[in-house]
Design an enzyme around this catalytic site. Structure first.
Site: not given
Lengths: 110, 477
Positions: A66-67
């Protein structure tokens, strides 16, 4: 609220609050559902390539992928990803939906 | 799921319509016959919801009524604890009212007085330096500086003068008012003034001053000559009635001519007091007071003027008659000066939910003649309830420790009571006099408080039925 009539100010406020919450719940039930954006663990601090207490990544509150885009596209977090601005602009081209196929993103060899 | 009706009071209006007052939120709801049935069905230990709904002749209607009742927190899962409440409001709490005890001397010797009588808080220790009898102007100015420094963003603050007999120190009052008005203007705030007096020293000069500065004046008076002179006497034993009546008439006339703030009478009710209705009529119709508030005497149980159980019942019956009078006036759009009911209806309509019984130690503090801060004016002479002084400010740890003990959730006696949102355990000073602990629940008055709250709910329902617009006067934004 068919069966109760709020009379005093407090009751009217409570009833309005409850009605308001009912309205707020509606968009989530719409089809298609609203887009969800991958944020980091928090909206203001994306911790990126961290490890959990065991040294792995399974205990993190968000999947690390997600990052990825915070690191790559916005350079928001200076992690070890290819430089997407000048040298590897197409690094993630093979990956349409990073939540599912982030593993298709390969290593780069400068 | 096992469900249970939360702490509430169910009441009806004369046509039989049902209402509930919910202790958890202080909301007042009109309930239709179906939800009324459910409120009663789930009362007590609670029941399985399926057992009530499935067998119901109107199962669909009952399910929807139950949903409404759950949404509003009237019926809740039986084993779910109440949601926790904040133990303390954000601190330091901005000050709204400072009560200046400008003197602890009095020219009367009312036999029931808590300040001087048998139940006074502070007995000077033998050989101790006696307390300053009059507040210096300098202390009053320091108090005002402290108030403006501690009031946060509040645009309006109230300075209340108290005693002893307040007007024995008129010089300090004048100096304080002048200073407060100048300081308020500098800060673009407003200062309101209030004062309680026994009326014996109301000269024309004093009256002009009070009216000019729009004081909220409260006169301590017990009624006609017989009532007034029973306890409210000079040290010689002479009654004060004849002395105060002409002065009160002049004050009321001057105040009315200048459209001043309403002037109230405060009546102390003792065991021997006669009819509340007669006293109300005398004070409003014969003397012309705008409003009248009644308070039961504060006294340890052994005093012969202290109220016993039957006196509380009698007082409640008399309050009921006066409440009927109030409701009739409200329905006819006439003003009525029964201050106790007016205040109760305001709190009921706004849905006030108190964590602490009053503002003492929160938005209100008392200042002694020497500048020491007490929880309220009743505690200023008590060293064990001191919470700082006007020069150095509030002693926060002491104040907060007290407020923590005084929180209604800390009073287990109050846990099951529907009147908790309004009473929150009752007056700290009453508790101190009766139980020797200011944070003790006022257990001697529980039946009275519940009975009085019932009177308020009944009046609320009756006025709502025909004049719902009456309550607009109490609304806050």
């Amino acid at each position: 609220m068919k069966h109760l009539t709020p009379l005093n100010q407090k009751a009217r406020r409570l009833a309005a609050l409850i009605e308001g919450q009912r309205d707020a719940a509606r968009p989530l039930l719409q089809d298609p559902p609203p887009t969800e954006y991958p944020f980091g663990c928090t909206t203001i601090f994306a911790p990126g390539w961290e490890v959990d207490s065991s040294g792995g990544v399974h205990g993190l509150c968000q999947p690390i992928e997600r990052d990825l885009y915070d690191c790559y596209h916005t350079c928001y977090w200076p992690a070890q990803v290819p430089d997407g601005v000048t040298n590897w602009p197409k690094w993630t081209a093979s990956c349409g939906a990073p939540m599912n196929d982030w593993k298709s993103i390969d290593l780069v060899f400068p | 799921m096992k469900l249970r009706t939360g702490i509430h009071r169910r009441f009806t209006d004369p046509s039989g319509n049902a209402f509930v007052y919910v202790a958890a939120s202080a909301a007042i709801m009109a309930v239709d016959p179906l939800s009324d049935e459910l409120v009663m069905a789930f009362d007590g230990e609670g029941r399985e919801s399926d057992a009530v709904i499935t067998g119901h002749s109107d199962a669909e209607g009952a399910a929807s009524a139950l949903k409404d009742l759950i949404d509003l927190g009237i019926i809740r899962p039986a084993d779910e604890p109440n949601p926790p409440r904040a133990p303390m409001p954000p601190m330091p709490f901005p000050l709204a009212t400072l009560v200046l005890n400008v003197t602890n001397k009095c020219n009367l010797s009312c036999t029931y007085c808590y300040e001087y009588g048998e139940d006074r808080l502070s007995e000077p220790a033998p050989g101790a330096k006696s307390k300053r009898p009059m507040m210096l102007e300098e202390t009053a100015r320091q108090s005002i500086d402290f108030l403006f420094k501690s009031c946060g963003e509040r645009p309006v603050v109230t300075i209340t003068f108290f005693g002893g007999e307040t007007l024995l120190n008129f010089g300090t009052i004048m100096a304080a008012v002048e200073y407060a008005e100048v300081e308020a203007a500098k800060l673009q705030k407003r200062a309101h003034f209030a004062l309680t007096t026994n009326a014996t020293l109301l000269t024309d000069e004093v009256i002009r001053f009070l009216v000019a500065h729009r004081f909220g004046v409260t006169i301590s008076i017990d009624g006609d000559q017989k009532e007034q002179d029973r306890h409210r006497r000079y040290k010689s034993g002479k009654g004060s009635f004849a002395e105060i009546v002409p002065r009160i008439r002049t004050l009321l006339k001057t105040n009315r001519a200048n459209r001043g703030r309403p002037i109230g009478a405060r009546v102390t009710l003792t065991q021997e007091a006669s009819s509340v209705m007669d006293t109300y009529r005398f004070l409003t119709e014969d003397l012309g007071f705008d409003e009248v508030g009644f308070a039961p005497v504060t006294a340890a149980k052994k005093r012969d003027y202290a109220l016993d159980g039957s006196a509380y019942d009698r007082m409640l019956a008399e309050f009921a008659s006066l409440s009927d009078d109030f409701v009739a006036a409200a329905l006819a759009d006439r003003p009525h000066g029964f201050a106790n009911l007016n205040d109760l209806l305001r709190e009921l309509h706004q849905g006030i939910q108190k964590a602490h019984p009053c503002g003492a130690g929160l938005g209100l503090l008392g200042v002694s003649t020497e500048g020491k801060l007490g929880l309220c004016h009743r505690f200023v002479e008590s060293e064990s309830h001191e919470v700082g002084n006007v020069r150095d400010g509030v002693n926060e740890p002491v104040r907060q420790a007290f407020l923590k003990r005084g929180h209604v959730d800390a009073k287990t006696d109050c846990r099951q009571c529907f009147a908790r949102p309004l009473c929150a355990g009752g007056c700290y000073h009453e508790a101190h006099v009766r139980f020797g602990d200011a944070t003790h629940a006022n257990l001697h008055a529980c039946e009275w408080i519940r009975g009085w709250t019932d009177l308020g709910l009944s009046a609320y329902a009756r006025i709502q039925a025909s004049r719902p617009d009456f309550f607009a006067r109490y609304e806050t934004s």
